[in-house]
Design a protein around this motif. Structure first.
Motif, PDB file in Angstrom:
ATOM      1  N   UNK A 199     -12.100 -13.451  -2.483  1.00 20.14           N
ATOM      2  CA  UNK A 199     -10.767 -14.017  -2.732  1.00 20.14           C
ATOM      3  C   UNK A 199     -10.019 -13.013  -1.771  1.00 20.14           C
ATOM      4  N   UNK A 200      -9.434 -13.702  -0.695  1.00 19.71           N
ATOM      5  CA  UNK A 200      -8.458 -13.217   0.359  1.00 19.71           C
ATOM      6  C   UNK A 200      -6.916 -12.971  -0.262  1.00 19.71           C
ATOM      7  N   UNK A 201      -6.324 -12.110   0.373  1.00 16.11           N
ATOM      8  CA  UNK A 201      -4.909 -12.172  -0.051  1.00 16.11           C
ATOM      9  C   UNK A 201      -4.539 -11.810  -1.649  1.00 16.11           C
ATOM     10  N   UNK A 202      -5.466 -11.252  -1.802  1.00 11.79           N
ATOM     11  CA  UNK A 202      -5.457 -10.697  -3.543  1.00 11.79           C
ATOM     12  C   UNK A 202      -5.554  -9.320  -3.731  1.00 11.79           C
ATOM     13  N   UNK A 203      -4.130  -8.815  -4.062  1.00 14.29           N
ATOM     14  CA  UNK A 203      -3.964  -7.244  -4.182  1.00 14.29           C
ATOM     15  C   UNK A 203      -4.228  -6.904  -5.602  1.00 14.29           C
ATOM     16  N   UNK A 204      -5.215  -6.091  -5.835  1.00 12.35           N
ATOM     17  CA  UNK A 204      -5.400  -5.695  -7.239  1.00 12.35           C
ATOM     18  C   UNK A 204      -4.393  -4.481  -7.720  1.00 12.35           C
TER      19      UNK A 204
ATOM     20  N   UNK B 173     -12.001  -5.105   5.998  1.00  7.93           N
ATOM     21  CA  UNK B 173     -11.533  -3.815   5.581  1.00  7.93           C
ATOM     22  C   UNK B 173     -10.784  -2.815   6.600  1.00  7.93           C
ATOM     23  N   UNK B 174     -11.271  -1.622   6.833  1.00  9.13           N
ATOM     24  CA  UNK B 174     -10.557  -0.764   7.867  1.00  9.13           C
ATOM     25  C   UNK B 174     -10.495  -1.773   9.147  1.00  9.13           C
ATOM     26  N   UNK B 175     -11.829  -2.566   9.644  1.00  7.48           N
ATOM     27  CA  UNK B 175     -11.663  -3.026  10.738  1.00  7.48           C
ATOM     28  C   UNK B 175     -10.675  -4.356  11.049  1.00  7.48           C
ATOM     29  N   UNK B 176     -10.227  -4.789   9.792  1.00  2.94           N
ATOM     30  CA  UNK B 176      -9.127  -5.695   9.786  1.00  2.94           C
ATOM     31  C   UNK B 176      -7.928  -5.289  10.147  1.00  2.94           C
ATOM     32  N   UNK B 177      -7.429  -3.884   9.447  1.00  6.27           N
ATOM     33  CA  UNK B 177      -6.330  -3.401   9.608  1.00  6.27           C
ATOM     34  C   UNK B 177      -5.830  -2.839  10.831  1.00  6.27           C
ATOM     35  N   UNK B 178      -6.810  -1.885  11.268  1.00 10.13           N
ATOM     36  CA  UNK B 178      -6.962  -0.898  12.256  1.00 10.13           C
ATOM     37  C   UNK B 178      -7.078  -1.904  13.620  1.00 10.13           C
ATOM     38  N   UNK B 179      -6.237  -2.710  13.975  1.00 12.81           N
ATOM     39  CA  UNK B 179      -6.538  -3.493  15.265  1.00 12.81           C
ATOM     40  C   UNK B 179      -5.706  -3.180  16.348  1.00 12.81           C
ATOM     41  N   UNK B 180      -5.383  -1.938  16.313  1.00 14.29           N
ATOM     42  CA  UNK B 180      -4.594  -1.327  17.651  1.00 14.29           C
ATOM     43  C   UNK B 180      -5.604  -1.375  18.883  1.00 14.29           C
ATOM     44  N   UNK B 181      -4.791  -1.467  20.177  1.00 19.24           N
ATOM     45  CA  UNK B 181      -5.686  -1.313  21.249  1.00 19.24           C
ATOM     46  C   UNK B 181      -6.220  -0.176  21.472  1.00 19.24           C
ATOM     47  N   UNK B 182      -7.520  -0.235  21.801  1.00 27.43           N
ATOM     48  CA  UNK B 182      -8.492   0.934  21.807  1.00 27.43           C
ATOM     49  C   UNK B 182      -9.300   1.132  20.525  1.00 27.43           C
TER      50      UNK B 182
ATOM     51  N   UNK C 276      -7.299  -7.609  -0.338  1.00 21.92           N
ATOM     52  CA  UNK C 276      -5.957  -7.714   0.001  1.00 21.92           C
ATOM     53  C   UNK C 276      -5.522  -8.276   1.440  1.00 21.92           C
ATOM     54  N   UNK C 277      -6.363  -8.103   2.102  1.00 22.08           N
ATOM     55  CA  UNK C 277      -6.191  -8.610   3.713  1.00 22.08           C
ATOM     56  C   UNK C 277      -6.551 -10.254   3.571  1.00 22.08           C
ATOM     57  N   UNK C 278      -5.949 -10.706   4.788  1.00 25.63           N
ATOM     58  CA  UNK C 278      -6.303 -12.305   4.828  1.00 25.63           C
ATOM     59  C   UNK C 278      -7.525 -12.496   5.568  1.00 25.63           C
ATOM     60  N   UNK C 279      -8.173 -11.533   5.792  1.00 28.27           N
ATOM     61  CA  UNK C 279      -9.766 -11.812   6.292  1.00 28.27           C
ATOM     62  C   UNK C 279     -10.181 -10.717   5.908  1.00 28.27           C
ATOM     63  N   UNK C 280     -11.716 -10.536   6.148  1.00 25.90           N
ATOM     64  CA  UNK C 280     -12.809  -9.662   5.686  1.00 25.90           C
ATOM     65  C   UNK C 280     -12.580  -8.493   6.795  1.00 25.90           C
TER      66      UNK C 280
ATOM     67  N   UNK D 136       2.667   0.983  13.076  1.00 24.68           N
ATOM     68  CA  UNK D 136       1.507   1.988  12.397  1.00 24.68           C
ATOM     69  C   UNK D 136       0.183   1.535  13.261  1.00 24.68           C
ATOM     70  N   UNK D 137      -0.638   2.291  13.544  1.00 24.37           N
ATOM     71  CA  UNK D 137      -2.053   2.026  13.996  1.00 24.37           C
ATOM     72  C   UNK D 137      -2.930   1.338  12.792  1.00 24.37           C
ATOM     73  N   UNK D 138      -2.572   1.817  11.717  1.00 22.94           N
ATOM     74  CA  UNK D 138      -3.396   1.318  10.673  1.00 22.94           C
ATOM     75  C   UNK D 138      -2.954   0.019  10.028  1.00 22.94           C
ATOM     76  N   UNK D 139      -1.834  -0.563  10.435  1.00 15.94           N
ATOM     77  CA  UNK D 139      -1.169  -1.910  10.094  1.00 15.94           C
ATOM     78  C   UNK D 139      -0.765  -2.519  11.176  1.00 15.94           C
ATOM     79  N   UNK D 140      -1.847  -2.622  12.276  1.00 18.20           N
ATOM     80  CA  UNK D 140      -1.377  -3.269  13.456  1.00 18.20           C
ATOM     81  C   UNK D 140      -1.334  -4.773  13.615  1.00 18.20           C
ATOM     82  N   UNK D 141      -0.131  -5.234  14.183  1.00 14.62           N
ATOM     83  CA  UNK D 141      -0.156  -6.800  13.815  1.00 14.62           C
ATOM     84  C   UNK D 141      -1.230  -7.648  14.555  1.00 14.62           C
ATOM     85  N   UNK D 142      -1.133  -8.670  14.256  1.00 16.03           N
ATOM     86  CA  UNK D 142      -2.264  -9.796  14.941  1.00 16.03           C
ATOM     87  C   UNK D 142      -1.830 -10.304  16.388  1.00 16.03           C
ATOM     88  N   UNK D 143      -0.294 -10.198  16.583  1.00 14.91           N
ATOM     89  CA  UNK D 143       0.111 -10.726  17.860  1.00 14.91           C
ATOM     90  C   UNK D 143       0.023  -9.498  18.842  1.00 14.91           C
TER      91      UNK D 143
END
Ligand code: NAP
Length: 556
Positions: A104-109, A43-52, A37-41, A163-170
């Motif tokens: 295949x990225x950006x693909x939600x099952x 998993x948890x390490x793609x989404x949880x990109x909060x500082x720290x 579903x994400x736009x990159x590989x 949300x820490x689990x949906x931290x923005x890229x910016x």
């Protein structure tokens, strides 16, 4: 119309599990594709990109062990890799093994429905794509379905919220801002110290005090990295024997073996060592003997009182007497308790004065107190273990969904398969051991790969675990659970028991019997010819065109 499945294996998720499973399928000559579903590989390490954000496992075991060259060409910079470092590693693996074309990225099952007449799954994505495959392997991760903040007023909040689990890229700019962090689990205690250094004010909302262990991260120098690479065989050997799948030695002692003075010395040394070594290398009975657990719990409370200068704040940070160490997953902090000595950090106890609402300007508590903020960070956790799976409409035999089947808690065979869900496997599904994730993925991927290969080798079309095997595994999990301190986590809302989610039924969603037992059973399943699984072949040679297969419909 004659059809062959488009794929032998469809994998859901491109984190550690999905990437490892793709490798396994390829090396066995199985056709496979990963939907992510994400736009990159990552998993948890793609989404949880909060500082720290960084791992709690040491880098030299938070990686794949299946390829020596991969091990040799990757240098971990720190003891605990940060989120960017882990994601860079996973991208490197994908690159190195040329996996991009099968991901295949950006693909939600959205749904996966088993066609009983033809022993095939039809997987439907959000964009309406339908893929017909022989098997589905979910690698959706145990902690990937975040809980949405439950406050209706949030829509009117005039500030920023994350949300820490949906931290923005910016990057988020905290400078000069009044920031709230809600939640003091592993995510909240990681983000807070970094925010504290730049924000004008940081207010941490704590409902349940946790035992935060010092991580004691450090940069690895060339010699340390060289040493790690030269010892990988030994490292994986240690991992295979260690209760949490880490490269550590058992303590080989219990609390009763030592005097109070020795106990103190051992705990002090382990506290300095940092990380999970604090409890894994001190006493082997911390999670089974209340006396041992009590000694460790008191030791940490005393550390909190030593570190935090304000006695009232220190007491609030100390877990209560009905909270044994480990009943909630202990996080690793990087100078977490120390931030409460800063002038710009406050602790708000919401255990009896709950957060009632988010207002236009901040947060309102049950007693009417209103606090103003520019930024609110929700580190409020996940619908863990089952959430990512039950949010997909997965239907097995008889059109029954996994969500319905698991209404009273998940029941699996070795966290790998579910009865009535043929040709469906899970990498690190519910009921995995409480252990280092990459270590668990290795045996799971191999055994699942073998189970799927045998369909082809035996000229069969269906493989399904026997209900008796699921029953047996669950009886074992309950026995482990009841022999430990972990049941105390139920009223403390431990995510691995499901009680952190409103309305979720308490279930033994984790295996507290240790990594080696579980890994041995997973490997034995393949070595002993899948004696708990039934292989069969459908008599139907034709495949219903995908468009005719509807969720839950009987296809005859
Ligand atoms: P968590 O451990 O479930 O913590 C959620 C926090 O939010 C808890 O403190 C909880 O309080 C609080 N909370 C939830 N709803 C609340 C409400 N309405 N009002 C006030 N407080 C509320 O979640 P997490 O921190 O995201 O960590 C989950 C797991 O992910 C970890 O245990 C770990 O396994 C993994 N993780 C790992 C790492 C790492 O390896 N470094 C980092 C982050 C996460 P209560 O305790 O009172 O419910």
């Amino acid at each position: 119309m004659m059809h062959e499945p488009e794929l032998d294996v469809l994998i859901i998720g491109a984190g550690f599990g999905g990437i490892r499973m793709l490798h396994e399928a390829r090396r066995r000559g199985l056709s496979a594709r990963v939907l992510e579903v994400g736009n990159d590989v990552g998993g948890a390490w793609h989404w949880n990109r909060y500082p720290g954000a960084r791992t709690d496992s040491e880098s030299w075991v938070y990686c794949f062990g299946f390829d020596k060259d991969l091990q040799d060409d990757w240098d971990w910079p720190e003891r605990y890799p940060s989120q960017p470092q882990v994601q860079a590693y996973l991208k490197h693996v994908v690159e190195r093994f040329d996996m991009h074309r099968e991901i295949e990225l950006n693909t939600r099952v959205e749904a996966a429905v088993f066609d009983e007449g033809r022993d095939l799954w039809t997987v439907t994505t959000e964009s309406g794509q339908r893929i017909v495959c022989r098997t589905v392997v979910s690698a959706t991760g145990p902690l990937s379905a975040p809980q949405e903040p439950p406050y209706p007023g949030l829509a009117d909040f005039q500030g920023e919220w994350y949300l820490t689990a949906r931290w923005p890229h910016e990057p988020v700019d905290f400078a000069g801002k009044r920031v709230a962090v809600i939640g003091t689990g592993a995510s909240g205690i990681q983000v807070a110290p970094l925010v504290a250094t730049v924000a004008e004010r940081l207010t941490i909302f704590q409902r349940t005090a946790n035992y935060v262990l010092p991580a004691r991260n450090y940069v690895l120098d060339d010699l340390q990295r060289q040493s790690i690479k030269s010892r990988y065989d030994e490292i994986w050997e240690q991992v295979s024997r260690q209760a949490m799948g880490m490269a550590m030695n058992p303590a080989n002692r219990v609390i009763g073996d030592v005097t109070p003075e020795q106990r103190q010395r051992l705990l002090e040394a382990a506290w300095e060592e940092g990380g999970f070594r604090f409890f894994l290398e001190t006493f082997d009975d911390v999670f089974v003997d209340p006396e041992s657990n009590g000694a460790v719990s008191d030791f940490i409370r005393n550390k909190i009182r030593t570190i935090v200068k304000d006695p009232a704040t220190a007491e609030l940070l100390c877990p209560k007497s009905d909270h044994p160490f480990g009943a909630k997953r202990p996080p690793l902090g990087n100078f977490y308790y120390e931030i409460f000595n800063r002038d710009n950090v406050d602790l708000v106890d919401v255990s009896s004065n709950a957060i009632d609402d988010v207002t236009e300007t901040g947060i309102r508590l049950a007693d009417g107190t209103e606090l103003e903020f520019d930024i609110i960070i929700f580190a409020t956790g996940f619908d863990a273990l089952t959430g990512a799976l039950t949010r997909i409409d997965i239907r097995g035999r008889g059109g029954r969904s996994l969500a319905e089947k698991w209404q009273d808690g998940p029941r699996t065979h070795l966290a790998m398969a579910v009865d009535e869900f043929p040709n469906f496997f899970m990498i690190a599904g519910p009921q995995i051991p409480f252990a280092n994730a990459p270590a668990m993925i290795e045996p799971a991927a191999e055994t699942i790969g073998e189970a799927i290969s045998q369909l082809r080798d035996k000229n069969q079309t269906r493989v399904e675990v026997a209900s008796e095997a699921v029953e047996e595994y669950n009886n074992l999990l309950h026995a482990f659970y009841n022999a430990t301190i972990f049941p105390a986590g139920a009223k403390l809302r431990a995510w691995w028991l499901g009680t952190n989610v409103e309305g979720k039924t308490l279930g033994v969603a984790m295996n507290f019997g240790g990594f080696p037992n579980w890994a041995a059973s997973v490997k034995a399943e393949a070595a002993e010819g899948f004696k708990h699984y039934r292989y069969s072949a459908t008599s139907h040679a034709q495949l219903t065109p995908a468009a005719d297969v509807k969720a839950g419909a009987d296809v005859t």
